[in-house]
Motif scaffolding. Sequence first.
Motif: not given
Length: 670
Positions: A304-307, A309-319, A328-334, A484-485
């Motif tokens: 349910g997240l956008s590209d 937001e997925l990058n933000d979640v990956l940044s939280v996991a690393k930092t 991160l796999s954008l095709s599988e949204r995982a 959200e707009d």
Amino acid sequence: MKLRQQTIGARMCGRTGSAARNCCAGLSLLLLAGALPAQTAAPAVPPGQSTAVPAGQSAPQGETTPATAPSATPDHESAQPRSIDRRRAAKLYLDASKLFLDRQFEEAMKGFEHAAALDPTNTNYRLAAGVARSHAVKELIQEAAKDRLLGNEAAARVALERARALDPTNIEINQHLDELADDVARSQPQPLYEQSGSTLAGPVQLEPAPGVHSFHVHADRKQIILQVFRAYGLTAMLDTSVQSFLTRFDVDDASFEQAARVLSLDTNTFFVPLDAYRALVAADSSTSRNQFLSQDEETVYLTGLSDEELNDVLSVAKTIFLVQQATLSLSERAITLRAPQRTLEAFNATLQSLLEGRSQILLDVRLIQVAHTGDRNTGAQLPQSIAAFNVYAEEQSILKANASLVQQIISSGLASPNDPLAILGILIASGQVSSPLLSSGFALFGGGITQSALVPGSTTFNLSLNTSDSRELDQVQLRLQDGEDGTLKLGEKYPIQTSSYSSLSGSVPNIPGLTGAGTSSSLSSLLSSLTSSVPNIPMVQYQDLGLTLTVTPKVLRNGDVALKIEMKLNALAGTSIGGNPVLNNREYTGTVTLKEGEATVVATEMDKSQSQAISGTPGLSEIPGLNNVTDKDLQKSYATLVIVMTPHLVRGPQAAGHTAMMRVEKGGTQ
């Protein structure tokens, strides 16, 4: 027709109770009625043909055997049966019908088949045998189903095998046999290695002794670690990275989880369970954690997240959680993570609180458009011009213009030459003379040669009303997250030419067979008309016309909802510049704060015009009060747009909270 009735009767005989017996009795009477006439008057069978079904086979259920089917029986069966065989077959048929009524379907089937063998010319016997066979098979299937429910699989299999012997081609019987085989396979015990291999073992967990303990120790931290673990029935194995350090450890009424947490903070160590009662304790450093902590792999699906937001979640996991092995796999949204179990659990808990803590709003938008046009024309239009003429001059002009007609009137004796008025009356009455001055009334004044007349203009009375009203209602629901707009567009796309491309050349290269016309003159003229024109390719841009509404909700701490509203109205102005239309744009931007379930209204005048025209006498029609009597044309038109927005809080903000406060003091001498 007889066969169709018998088939219908056979289908109805599947009922139970008295209704089934009545149905089967009716079936027997129908079959008997068809069997008895067949004995007295058997149809003639052409040589080489027979209506009997081949021996050892039965007619399919619900189908009849064609009377002209080729004979597949021996010559002695294709011959007409004897009278004694017909009577014996009829008796067997009656006995089998009684067995059928007593629900002895297998015995009845054998009797019907015996009767059909004695009298092959009567197809009713084989049809009755097919009906009895279907009932016998259905009863055996039902009996097998009951035995299967009761757990008697052996009896169920016997019943199904018996049914398959009666009807080997029945698909339903084979399906029930396969189900029995599956039940037997599931009941078989699996080998030990298959049972253990189907699941993965979980991580090793310590099993400390229940209860709470208090500690007030001032000693070396190695001794403190050993003492704390020993108090809960556990054994601590110290790594060489744990150095001696004098410290104080004070904890009151703490469980093992609480004491271990304070101990890790106080001694700057961490422990790894080896089994249920032993643990390895090492100094808390990146090298030790990479060496001793086991790495678990987990894939988190966030569809349910956008590209972004997925990058933000990956940044939280690393930092934040220091997960270095994260992809991160954008095709599988995982997102795939590899880290210690506690790190993954903390990451999942944090991610769940972030996702569930985001508020959601259901925005109910209603658009109401009201349009009105009216045209009212009332009052009297008085004469605005008056014509005057001399009666004698007009009379002489008419007589001279129609001199021949005047002579005919005088010669015929219709009027005297000295009576010009009578002559004029005859000319006007006969329709030979027409004059606009004579088509309407006039007023005479004066006398003799100077007698004149006044002709006023026409007077018109108007009383008309033309009005139209239109109302349009649209209802849209937008489910938006906090911040959200949400954009809503109502209208159409209008093409506007922005530029055009031209080759600036009217010449076309000569291609034989394509640009060359050959010997046809018509093709040559068509080609010349095409090559003389300059190709022009327009570039078109589509412009949105209508309403564009953008709403951004924001949920406040007290539960109120702040709506940022941006509204645009685009329409054609009715004029154009350089062939392009001029757009009329209106915009509104604002913010409103509402209670949950409270509505806000945004209204705008889309179009409003009014015009009034007065037709009357100058000066007189301008006097107040008298202008209502004169002709007045009033035109009004307006269009109003009303937008009603109601926010509903689907998921509100999470309640603020915190864990129990814990104070850890570090200190000591080395």
